[in-house]
Enzyme design. Structure first.
Site, PDB file in Angstrom:
ATOM      1  N   LYS A 124       0.853  -1.195   0.000  1.00 56.10           N
ATOM      2  CA  LYS A 124       0.000   0.000   0.000  1.00 56.10           C
ATOM      3  C   LYS A 124       0.885   1.240   0.000  1.00 56.10           C
ATOM      4  CE  LYS A 124      -4.346   1.219   2.273  1.00 56.10           C
ATOM      5  NZ  LYS A 124      -5.160   0.967   3.474  1.00 56.10           N
TER       6      LYS A 124
HETATM    7  O1  G3P Z   1      -7.970   1.819   5.045  1.00 52.94           O
HETATM    8  C1  G3P Z   1      -8.107   3.195   5.013  1.00 52.94           C
HETATM    9  C2  G3P Z   1      -9.449   3.760   5.319  1.00 52.94           C
HETATM   10  O2  G3P Z   1     -10.429   2.807   5.181  1.00 52.94           O
HETATM   11  C3  G3P Z   1      -9.542   4.604   6.541  1.00 52.94           C
HETATM   12  O3  G3P Z   1     -10.842   4.772   7.013  1.00 52.94           O
HETATM   13  O4  G3P Z   1     -12.497   5.534   8.675  1.00 52.94           O
HETATM   14  O5  G3P Z   1     -10.061   6.079   9.016  1.00 52.94           O
HETATM   15  O6  G3P Z   1     -11.374   7.219   7.240  1.00 52.94           O
HETATM   16  P1  G3P Z   1     -11.202   5.955   8.042  1.00 52.94           P
END
Ligand code: G3P
Length: 218
Positions: free
Chosen positions: A87
């Site tokens: 990633k």
């Molecule tokens: O994997 C990255 C992403 O899904 C992060 O999510 O909820 O921290 O914006 P969030």
């Protein structure tokens, strides 16, 4: 549409895997920190543990933000297990790293994508997945689903092989919306996936079926 779980929590990953619908896992440094996983060796071992639970792709994020560092970390991650997807953030050196990995046959997930232009560059560089963060756009009164829709449209128009992996999903409704605009993959917390099961008429209907059965059979 593939279902990935967005967590580093092994219990949640096991539960989703046992449901039989899990196609992979995405993690990020914040999700690893949430589980208290620290130190390079522990982090690498945790990725291996995740790979042993699931059959599909497991995204593991580089920490470096310079090209040499991203290549060094990405090669270590990719060598860890065949299911690992490296990633990489959508920055200038990130695009160079994605191109480098793509030429070497190492799969990548281009992360922190918030615009169609960023997604276009990720596809041009040969990313396996692109991750638009729809929840974080919704958080600032922008339209996360519209971004996913535009990326799907652009990729379909030109036939890019990069898969649209809708990330930063915050609700069951986000998953439905992603399915409606043609996202290739959603990555979501367990709770939002389990939310897809819920309907009060299902609960009421099942209760009635069992009552009627028991009236005659008990
Ligand atoms: O994997 C990255 C992403 O899904 C992060 O999510 O909820 O921290 O914006 P969030």
């Amino acid at each position: 549409m593939k279902f990935f779980i967005d967590t580093a929590n092994l219990a949640h990953i096991r539960e989703a895997q046992e449901l039989g619908i899990l196609d992979g896992v995405t993690t990020n440094p914040s999700l690893m920190a949430k589980e208290g996983i620290k130190g390079e060796e522990n982090i690498l071992n945790h990725y291996k543990a995740i790979c042993e639970i699931v059959d599909g792709d497991v995204s593991a994020e580089v920490i470096a933000t310079d090209l040499a560092g991203m290549i060094r970390e990405g090669e270590i991650l990719a060598a860890l297990h065949p299911q690992i997807i490296v990633k990489v953030p959508i920055i200038k050196d990130g695009i160079k790293a994605i191109k480098y990995f793509s030429n070497k046959g190492i799969k990548t997930n281009c992360t922190l994508v918030f615009s169609p232009g960023q997604a276009l560059l990720a596809a041009k560089a040969g990313a396996t997945y692109v991750s638009p963060f729809l929840g974080r756009l919704d958080d600032i009164s922008s339209d996360g689903i519209e971004l996913v829709r535009q990326i799907v449209e652009i990729y379909n128009f030109y036939g890019f092989a990069t898969q649209v992996l809708a990330a930063s999903i915050r609700s069951t409704q986000h998953i439905i919306q992603c399915a409606r605009v043609g996202a290739d993959v959603i990555t979501s917390p367990l709770e939002s996936i389990l939310g897809l099961l819920k309907h009060p008429l299902t609960d009421l209907g099942l209760k009635k079926f069992l009552e009627d059965y028991n009236k005659l059979n008990s």
